[in-house]
Design an enzyme around this catalytic site. Structure first.
Site, mmCIF file in Angstrom:
data_model
loop_
_atom_site.group_PDB
_atom_site.id
_atom_site.type_symbol
_atom_site.label_atom_id
_atom_site.label_comp_id
_atom_site.label_asym_id
_atom_site.label_seq_id
_atom_site.Cartn_x
_atom_site.Cartn_y
_atom_site.Cartn_z
ATOM 1 N N GLY A 10 34.345 -75.516 4.414
ATOM 2 C CA GLY A 10 34.291 -76.349 5.608
ATOM 3 C C GLY A 10 35.034 -75.740 6.780
ATOM 4 O O GLY A 10 35.624 -74.659 6.696
ATOM 5 N N LEU A 12 37.849 -76.581 8.385
ATOM 6 C CA LEU A 12 39.271 -76.349 8.192
ATOM 7 C C LEU A 12 39.531 -75.469 6.974
ATOM 8 O O LEU A 12 40.358 -74.556 7.017
ATOM 9 C CB LEU A 12 40.002 -77.685 8.034
ATOM 10 C CG LEU A 12 41.523 -77.616 7.837
ATOM 11 C CD1 LEU A 12 42.191 -76.871 8.981
ATOM 12 C CD2 LEU A 12 42.097 -79.028 7.694
ATOM 13 N N ASP A 35 33.819 -80.220 -7.758
ATOM 14 C CA ASP A 35 33.644 -81.599 -7.323
ATOM 15 C C ASP A 35 34.971 -82.308 -7.551
ATOM 16 O O ASP A 35 35.344 -82.578 -8.695
ATOM 17 C CB ASP A 35 32.524 -82.261 -8.128
ATOM 18 C CG ASP A 35 32.352 -83.744 -7.800
ATOM 19 O OD1 ASP A 35 33.044 -84.246 -6.891
ATOM 20 O OD2 ASP A 35 31.518 -84.394 -8.463
ATOM 21 N N ILE A 36 35.708 -82.592 -6.473
ATOM 22 C CA ILE A 36 37.055 -83.133 -6.644
ATOM 23 C C ILE A 36 37.038 -84.542 -7.244
ATOM 24 O O ILE A 36 38.079 -85.031 -7.700
ATOM 25 C CB ILE A 36 37.861 -83.116 -5.333
ATOM 26 C CG1 ILE A 36 37.242 -84.059 -4.291
ATOM 27 C CG2 ILE A 36 37.971 -81.705 -4.795
ATOM 28 C CD1 ILE A 36 38.132 -84.257 -3.067
ATOM 29 N N ALA A 59 36.355 -83.461 1.998
ATOM 30 C CA ALA A 59 36.345 -84.836 2.489
ATOM 31 C C ALA A 59 34.914 -85.313 2.722
ATOM 32 O O ALA A 59 34.011 -84.509 2.958
ATOM 33 C CB ALA A 59 37.139 -84.950 3.787
ATOM 34 N N THR A 100 43.478 -88.716 8.840
ATOM 35 C CA THR A 100 42.790 -88.901 10.116
ATOM 36 C C THR A 100 43.420 -89.994 10.967
ATOM 37 O O THR A 100 44.109 -90.889 10.449
ATOM 38 C CB THR A 100 41.311 -89.265 9.847
ATOM 39 O OG1 THR A 100 40.653 -89.587 11.072
ATOM 40 C CG2 THR A 100 41.203 -90.477 8.943
ATOM 41 N N ASP A 101 43.138 -89.941 12.267
ATOM 42 C CA ASP A 101 43.542 -90.994 13.189
ATOM 43 C C ASP A 101 42.784 -92.296 12.939
ATOM 44 O O ASP A 101 43.185 -93.360 13.414
ATOM 45 C CB ASP A 101 43.305 -90.545 14.631
ATOM 46 C CG ASP A 101 41.853 -90.144 14.876
ATOM 47 O OD1 ASP A 101 41.379 -89.223 14.191
ATOM 48 O OD2 ASP A 101 41.192 -90.755 15.740
ATOM 49 N N TYR A 124 35.128 -95.766 6.428
ATOM 50 C CA TYR A 124 35.643 -94.397 6.416
ATOM 51 C C TYR A 124 37.165 -94.400 6.573
ATOM 52 O O TYR A 124 37.878 -93.758 5.797
ATOM 53 C CB TYR A 124 35.005 -93.587 7.540
ATOM 54 C CG TYR A 124 35.694 -92.269 7.799
ATOM 55 C CD1 TYR A 124 35.506 -91.192 6.939
ATOM 56 C CD2 TYR A 124 36.534 -92.112 8.895
ATOM 57 C CE1 TYR A 124 36.161 -89.979 7.167
ATOM 58 C CE2 TYR A 124 37.183 -90.912 9.126
ATOM 59 C CZ TYR A 124 36.994 -89.849 8.266
ATOM 60 O OH TYR A 124 37.644 -88.657 8.494
ATOM 61 N N LYS A 128 40.081 -93.121 3.831
ATOM 62 C CA LYS A 128 41.097 -92.104 4.124
ATOM 63 C C LYS A 128 42.510 -92.661 3.936
ATOM 64 O O LYS A 128 43.410 -91.938 3.486
ATOM 65 C CB LYS A 128 40.913 -91.584 5.545
ATOM 66 C CG LYS A 128 39.617 -90.808 5.775
ATOM 67 C CD LYS A 128 39.546 -89.538 4.939
ATOM 68 C CE LYS A 128 40.495 -88.457 5.446
ATOM 69 N NZ LYS A 128 40.323 -87.182 4.703
#
Length: 296
Positions: A10, A12, A35-36, A59, A100-101, A124, A128
């Site tokens: 990805g 990042l 596959d986490i 993610a 994430t924000d 979502y 997170k």
């Protein structure tokens, strides 16, 4: 240091892999490799890697998709984090996870500190936030909240879409009423490496570029840097039909990270470096249309 990177293909993950590889032994695992959400596979991968640090860049990032398939988001963003955190703890590895924000409701009037109480508005965001809590299964864990990531490959972020439009002289639509603190992946990766070297107290850190802007403000800054003459069309969030509600004010304060000795460059400096690094921009595919600035 031996580092396992999950989600290494990805935006990042690929940047972290490239930055760490010259100085560390990196085990880079893509979604196809691991596959986490498969606990047994995670246990085997981490135990077999003998990693000193496990960095999770995997993610589920489809904000609107999570409204219709929340289970898929929870499977990756929460249960997957739980499996990685427990496996890292069992192996004695430090665990780094990115959030994430979107864990906030956007009702603030100044950048959120880490002590602010989360209140996600979407499935979502909730998935997170669950991941943040479950990351604590690893005693030595760092949750880095990032926001509006840009740079790296694949180049598909909101900033990438804005820059593509500017370079092609197309009108660019951007939200004027979403306040953000953008995060350049190169700076997030560098801060991650410094964090692992310094080992401050475990916990949540905001890892974003310094300063606050709107998406329209970022588009205008990019246009100035590029010398572009595209029209910047200011769009309100209320005027765009989105399945998942977005926080309006979602700027994050990175003061806690700065106090550890890791100052983050300004978003303006990051944007300028990002634009200078785009040596392959002319080879990118023509975008099918210009979208409003919707994150992630």
């Amino acid at each position: 240091m031996r580092v396992l990177v999950a989600g290494a293909a990805g935006q990042l993950g690929s940047t972290i892999t490239s930055l760490f590889a010259p100085r560390h032994a990196v085990v880079a695992l893509t979604r196809a490799d691991l596959d986490i959400a498969d606990a047994d596979a995670v246990d085997a991968a981490i135990a077999g890697s003998a990693a000193d640090a496990v960095i999770n860049c995997a993610a589920y990032n489809d904000v609107d998709g999570a409204e219709t398939e929340p289970g898929a988001a929870i499977r990756v963003n929460a249960l997957g984090v739980l499996h990685l955190a427990r496996a890292a703890a069992a192996s004695g590895a430090v665990f780094v996870h990115y959030s994430t924000d979107f864990v906030f409701d956007g009702l603030a009037q100044e950048p959120y500190p880490e002590t602010a109480v989360p209140h996600p508005l979407s499935s979502y965001g909730m998935s997170k936030l669950l991941g943040e809590w479950l990351a604590e299964e690893a005693p030595e864990s760092y949750v880095l909240r990032v926001e509006s990531l840009f740079g790296g490959e694949p180049a598909k972020s909101s900033v990438d879409r804005i820059v593509d439009g500017l370079r092609r002289g197309l009108p660019v639509r951007a939200f004027h009423d979403r306040v953000v603190t953008p995060s350049y992946v190169a700076d997030v990766a560098a801060a991650t490496e410094q964090l692992l070297a310094r080992r401050p107290p475990a916990g949540v850190y905001h890892c974003v570029n310094t300063g606050v802007t709107t998406w329209a403000g970022l588009a205008e800054a990019a246009a100035r840097l590029l010398g572009a003459r595209s029209e910047i069309v200011a769009v309100s969030v209320a005027d765009v039909r989105l399945r998942a509600e977005r926080p309006r004010y979602c700027a994050l304060s990175n003061e806690k990270l700065r106090r550890t000795g890791i100052p983050m460059p300004t978003w303006e400096d990051a944007l300028a470096r990002y634009l200078r690094s785009q040596v392959r921009h002319s080879a990118r595919a023509e975008p099918r249309n210009q979208e409003p600035c919707i994150e992630p």
